[in-house]
Write a protein that holds these residues in place. Structure first.
Motif: not given
Length: 86
Positions: A23-29
């Protein structure tokens, strides 16, 4: 099980969760976390959610994700006022 960090995702998968919602991760992460969880627990289903938009799909799609949820499809849908009389 909803997870907002790599340790939470790994703990959920280790505890036997069938599905882990990232949930709610930045794309790279998101790509990195999904990869690490799938390597450690190949049978777990991984779902990406939270802040996902059609524009972000090319940045987040990875073979390690099984499901992508986009609330924007319903949050921004216009309403229609109608009645059905029988």
């Amino acid at each position: 099980v909803e997870a907002s960090s790599l340790p939470q995702a790994l703990a959920a998968a280790s505890a036997g969760a069938d599905i882990v919602l990232l949930d709610n991760f930045a794309p790279e992460e998101l790509q990195q976390v999904a990869r690490r969880v799938k390597v450690a627990h190949p049978g777990v289903i991984l779902e990406a959610s939270g802040g996902v938009t059609p524009a972000l799909l090319p940045l987040i799609l990875t073979p390690d994700l099984d499901v992508v949820s986009m609330g924007c499809l319903t949050h921004s849908a216009p309403s229609l006022d109608f009645a059905l009389r029988v």
